[in-house]
Scaffold this motif. Structure first.
Motif, PDB file in Angstrom:
ATOM      1  N   ALA A  13       0.796  -1.294   0.066  1.00 37.27           N
ATOM      2  CA  ALA A  13      -0.039   0.025   0.208  1.00 37.27           C
ATOM      3  C   ALA A  13       0.916   1.403   0.011  1.00 37.27           C
ATOM      4  CB  ALA A  13      -0.925  -0.172   1.218  1.00 37.27           C
ATOM      5  N   ARG A  14       0.769   2.321  -1.038  1.00 40.27           N
ATOM      6  CA  ARG A  14       1.427   3.291  -0.973  1.00 40.27           C
ATOM      7  C   ARG A  14       0.840   4.485  -0.611  1.00 40.27           C
ATOM      8  NH1 ARG A  14       1.346   7.053  -5.771  1.00 40.27           N
ATOM      9  NH2 ARG A  14       3.349   8.527  -5.726  1.00 40.27           N
ATOM     10  N   LEU A  15       1.509   5.199   0.114  1.00 41.31           N
ATOM     11  CA  LEU A  15       0.862   6.567   0.748  1.00 41.31           C
ATOM     12  C   LEU A  15       1.621   7.463   0.059  1.00 41.31           C
ATOM     13  CD1 LEU A  15       0.755   5.697   4.621  1.00 41.31           C
ATOM     14  CD2 LEU A  15      -1.061   5.583   2.792  1.00 41.31           C
ATOM     15  N   ASN A  16       1.144   8.587  -0.693  1.00 45.55           N
ATOM     16  CA  ASN A  16       1.586   9.489  -1.393  1.00 45.55           C
ATOM     17  C   ASN A  16       1.586  10.938  -0.432  1.00 45.55           C
ATOM     18  OD1 ASN A  16       2.487  11.749  -2.956  1.00 45.55           O
ATOM     19  ND2 ASN A  16       1.120  11.126  -4.669  1.00 45.55           N
ATOM     20  N   MET A  17       2.470  11.319   0.067  1.00 42.85           N
ATOM     21  CA  MET A  17       2.815  12.297   1.133  1.00 42.85           C
ATOM     22  C   MET A  17       2.342  13.714   0.320  1.00 42.85           C
ATOM     23  SD  MET A  17       3.090  10.383   3.686  1.00 42.85           S
ATOM     24  CE  MET A  17       3.117  11.889   4.995  1.00 42.85           C
ATOM     25  N   CYS A  18       2.337  13.845  -0.887  1.00 43.78           N
ATOM     26  CA  CYS A  18       1.683  15.034  -1.463  1.00 43.78           C
ATOM     27  C   CYS A  18       0.287  15.384  -1.001  1.00 43.78           C
ATOM     28  CB  CYS A  18       1.853  14.814  -3.205  1.00 43.78           C
ATOM     29  SG  CYS A  18       3.434  14.972  -3.387  1.00 43.78           S
ATOM     30  N   HIS A  19      -0.387  14.309  -0.830  1.00 44.64           N
ATOM     31  CA  HIS A  19      -1.846  14.570  -0.321  1.00 44.64           C
ATOM     32  C   HIS A  19      -2.346  13.979   1.023  1.00 44.64           C
ATOM     33  CE1 HIS A  19      -2.048  14.962  -4.828  1.00 44.64           C
ATOM     34  NE2 HIS A  19      -1.505  13.750  -4.969  1.00 44.64           N
ATOM     35  N   GLY A  20      -3.044  14.648   1.576  1.00 44.93           N
ATOM     36  CA  GLY A  20      -3.830  14.288   2.801  1.00 44.93           C
ATOM     37  C   GLY A  20      -2.830  14.595   4.057  1.00 44.93           C
ATOM     38  N   THR A  21      -3.434  14.672   5.228  1.00 44.78           N
ATOM     39  CA  THR A  21      -2.776  15.161   6.559  1.00 44.78           C
ATOM     40  C   THR A  21      -2.004  13.712   7.089  1.00 44.78           C
ATOM     41  OG1 THR A  21      -4.743  14.634   7.812  1.00 44.78           O
ATOM     42  CG2 THR A  21      -4.539  16.733   6.985  1.00 44.78           C
ATOM     43  N   ARG A  22      -1.392  14.307   8.075  1.00 46.58           N
ATOM     44  CA  ARG A  22      -0.502  12.962   8.652  1.00 46.58           C
ATOM     45  C   ARG A  22      -1.395  12.020   9.560  1.00 46.58           C
ATOM     46  NH1 ARG A  22       3.601  17.137   9.933  1.00 46.58           N
ATOM     47  NH2 ARG A  22       5.165  16.884   8.021  1.00 46.58           N
ATOM     48  N   ASP A  23      -2.671  12.788   9.999  1.00 45.22           N
ATOM     49  CA  ASP A  23      -3.621  12.117  10.985  1.00 45.22           C
ATOM     50  C   ASP A  23      -4.395  10.827  10.031  1.00 45.22           C
ATOM     51  OD1 ASP A  23      -2.953  13.026  13.406  1.00 45.22           O
ATOM     52  OD2 ASP A  23      -4.690  14.702  13.189  1.00 45.22           O
ATOM     53  N   TRP A  24      -4.628  11.613   8.610  1.00 49.19           N
ATOM     54  CA  TRP A  24      -5.220  10.671   7.521  1.00 49.19           C
ATOM     55  C   TRP A  24      -4.433   9.365   7.484  1.00 49.19           C
ATOM     56  CZ3 TRP A  24      -3.988   8.820   2.706  1.00 49.19           C
ATOM     57  CH2 TRP A  24      -5.175   8.198   2.066  1.00 49.19           C
ATOM     58  N   HIS A  25      -2.984   9.724   7.193  1.00 46.24           N
ATOM     59  CA  HIS A  25      -2.163   8.658   6.753  1.00 46.24           C
ATOM     60  C   HIS A  25      -2.063   7.580   7.762  1.00 46.24           C
ATOM     61  CE1 HIS A  25      -0.987  10.381   2.725  1.00 46.24           C
ATOM     62  NE2 HIS A  25      -0.731  11.337   3.331  1.00 46.24           N
ATOM     63  N   ARG A  26      -1.972   8.177   9.265  1.00 46.70           N
ATOM     64  CA  ARG A  26      -1.918   7.324  10.383  1.00 46.70           C
ATOM     65  C   ARG A  26      -3.043   6.494  10.321  1.00 46.70           C
ATOM     66  NH1 ARG A  26      -1.525  10.886  13.611  1.00 46.70           N
ATOM     67  NH2 ARG A  26       0.593  10.931  13.969  1.00 46.70           N
ATOM     68  N   ASP A  27      -4.253   6.893  10.067  1.00 48.26           N
ATOM     69  CA  ASP A  27      -5.429   5.925  10.284  1.00 48.26           C
ATOM     70  C   ASP A  27      -5.294   4.895   9.081  1.00 48.26           C
ATOM     71  OD1 ASP A  27      -6.549   7.385  12.107  1.00 48.26           O
ATOM     72  OD2 ASP A  27      -7.790   8.645  10.601  1.00 48.26           O
ATOM     73  N   VAL A  28      -4.740   5.303   8.016  1.00 47.51           N
ATOM     74  CA  VAL A  28      -4.588   4.063   7.037  1.00 47.51           C
ATOM     75  C   VAL A  28      -3.449   3.091   7.212  1.00 47.51           C
ATOM     76  CG1 VAL A  28      -3.864   3.689   4.467  1.00 47.51           C
ATOM     77  CG2 VAL A  28      -5.350   5.759   4.708  1.00 47.51           C
TER      78      VAL A  28
END
Length: 577
Positions: free
Chosen positions: A127-142
């Motif tokens: 699963a790839r997380l693109n740090m150009c988009h979304g907040t860190r809280d959103w990425h943490r949930d994923v």
């Protein structure tokens, strides 16, 4: 140094006189592997150390959190295997397993737990997380949803965090998911910040010097050329641009501009590879235990070495692999040294295609894949694989041909970007990647079974040379004997990667005793990773592994396997009892 060599068959044993092997390498003894006397087998073993007693070790497969991730009534079996692999092996056998790994970028269309579960069931390995988009809280949930998915269903889905980089980017489009630029429209690109709603057809730019550097007559490319504009006027901080190639504008898309047929790269060359925001994101990734960090716009090996030193100095950081994104002229110029310093590479064809002529991209892709294979680094082919499936339920035939070529080149992994992040048909896009990969892999086995790609020696230390030769020999034997699978027992994953590098015809079962290693191995071609608490007694490991896998119907008596180990540097050939 004298060695006794013994060859055994079920009917007789032939003893040969002592012989002398090359002393600087290792001592080898060849003997039959005594599983049972009632089944036919041929066995070859080369070991550099004696097998210790394994009475104090248990050989059980575990889930990522150390407990079996199976139904309660099956927990006593100690086996952990994801449902996709188990079903494939039960229904269609070893040859049905997919070798090419699949990566999905997670976005608004796929961030829920059920959606992530559907992707994992559909074949997502990373699963790839693109740090150009979304907040860190959103990425943490994923991240936590993926970890929960692994624990509950036995998957080994790895997490790759992709840094934004310091190249010139668009802004966030005022919170909109996307915007459509039509042919002939005039858009304003500006360095101004807007507190309230921005004017229509206005896009902010991340680089303060943009308006000074760009000239009237320049060509502006968005996201590697997905949308094109001509610069027609400059008014203070604003740059007026005429859309010449319509398309979809996405938040944080990369911007490049060309002048007189050449890429304008003076300012980009001065920007750091890892920005201040990227370092904060990297700290976040370390804290959340991501498996890979993909570094954007790598210019040299120096930045990779700097990041790896930074990771090694922090608790948990040493377990994170660093992936170099090859997407600029500088990356191609310093390709070998960048890949050698990295833990893998990504062919980011979108941005790469904005920096070199389009007709050069296929040759660049082939070169990058070849160099990664030679240096034993996993390689990902990314960008625009199935771009039309962002909006349509079926791909173009040209996209299918493009995907099949990446599989034929024996790339480790294929990656979906917008198709899975914000497309309307993420599950269907993943299904296309999986089905095309399976078909081309089957074609390769049918038509090119004995094709062998010459691989240069990459090891320098004596023990590493032995491991490399063992894996080369095991893969060749696997093809010549038509074995059903190669079993690799590895603590750090290196031995499994060496077997994967050879691309044998059969699947590779990689057993490791570390959860993080298991997930990282899920990026590499042909590897089916398990977590296994094993000892250095290979006979005990194999017997218990056979028992566990047979109990779940994943293997059966009579299957022919080759087993290698980085603990004893051994190779064994046997039928499952």
């Amino acid at each position: 140094m004298s060695h006794s060599i013994q060859f055994s068959t079920p009917s007789r044993t032939l003893h040969l006189p002592p012989t002398r092997l090359h002393p600087p390498l290792s001592s080898f003894s060849f003997r039959q592997f005594p599983l049972t006397s009632t089944f036919k087998h041929t066995s070859l073993r080369a070991s550099s150390s004696p097998s210790p007693d394994s009475s104090s070790s248990s050989s059980l497969l575990h889930s990522p959190n150390g407990t079996p991730a199976v139904k309660p009534e099956e927990r006593s079996s100690g086996i952990d295997v994801d449902t996709v692999t188990e079903a494939e092996l039960k229904e269609n056998g070893f040859r049905s397993t997919r070798r090419t790994k699949l990566i999905c970028t997670i976005g608004p269309a796929t961030c829920g737990f059920e959606q992530l579960s559907a992707l994992a069931e559909g074949g997502m390995n990373v699963a790839r997380l693109n740090m150009c988009h979304g907040t860190r809280d959103w990425h943490r949930d994923v991240i936590r949803s993926v970890r929960r998915l692994n624990e509950e269903k036995g998957f080994a889905v790895a997490i790759m965090m992709d840094t934004e980089g310091s190249e010139i980017h668009m802004g966030d489009l005022g919170g909109e998911a996307s915007a459509k630029a039509e042919d002939g429209e005039v858009w304003t690109f500006t360095v101004r910040a807007f507190d309230a709603s921005r004017p229509e057809r206005t896009i902010s730019v991340s680089y303060d010097g943009f308006a000074e550097d760009v000239r009237v007559g320049d060509e502006l490319l968005v996201d590697g050329g997905m949308v094109r504009f001509d610069v027609i006027e400059k008014i203070g901080p604003d740059v007026k641009c005429l859309c010449t190639d319509p398309g979809l504008l996405l938040p944080r898309a990369n911007l490049t501009f060309w002048r007189d047929g050449s890429l304008v790269r003076e300012r980009n060359a001065m920007l750091p590879t890892i920005s201040s925001k990227d370092w904060l994101d990297i700290d976040f990734g370390i804290a959340e235990g991501v498996d890979f960090i993909a570094v954007s716009f790598v210019k040299s090996a120096e930045v990779i070495n700097h990041l790896k030193s930074y990771l090694a100095a922090r608790p948990g950081g040493g377990d994170i692999g660093v992936i170099a994104k090859i997407e600029s002229i500088d990356s191609l110029t310093n390709l070998e040294e960048i890949i050698l310093a990295s833990d893998g590479a990504m062919v980011a064809r979108g941005d790469l295609g904005a920096q070199i002529p389009l007709e050069q991209v296929p040759a660049a892709q082939q070169r990058i894949v070849k160099v990664c294979r030679e240096l034993n680094k996993p390689v990902i082919v990314a960008s625009q694989l199935l771009e039309s499936m962002i909006e349509y339920p079926t791909p173009t035939r040209a996209e299918v041909a493009d995907v099949s070529e990446a599989v034929r080149q024996r790339s480790d992994a294929l990656m979906l970007s917008g198709e899975s992040a914000m497309g309307q048909f993420p599950d269907k896009a993943l299904t296309v990647l999986r089905s095309v990969s399976l078909r081309i892999e089957r074609w390769w086995r049918e038509e090119k079974r004995y094709e062998a790609t010459p691989l240069q020696a990459i090891s320098s230390a004596s023990s590493d040379k032995i491991s490399e030769e063992i894996c080369n020999s095991a893969s060749k034997m696997a093809n010549n004997l038509g074995v059903d699978a190669v079993f690799v027992y590895t603590k750090n994953g290196h031995m499994a990667s060496l077997v994967s590098r050879c691309r044998p015809d059969c699947p590779i079962f990689a057993f490791t005793n570390t959860t993080s290693v298991r997930r990282r191995l899920n990026l590499q071609w042909g590897l089916i990773p398990f977590r296994l608490s094993f000892s250095e007694d290979m006979e005990s490991n194999l017997n218990k592994t056979f028992s566990l896998l047979k109990s779940r119907g994943m293997i059966k008596s009579g299957d022919l396997v080759i087993a290698v180990s980085d603990m004893l540097q051994s190779i064994q050939v046997m039928n499952v009892p």
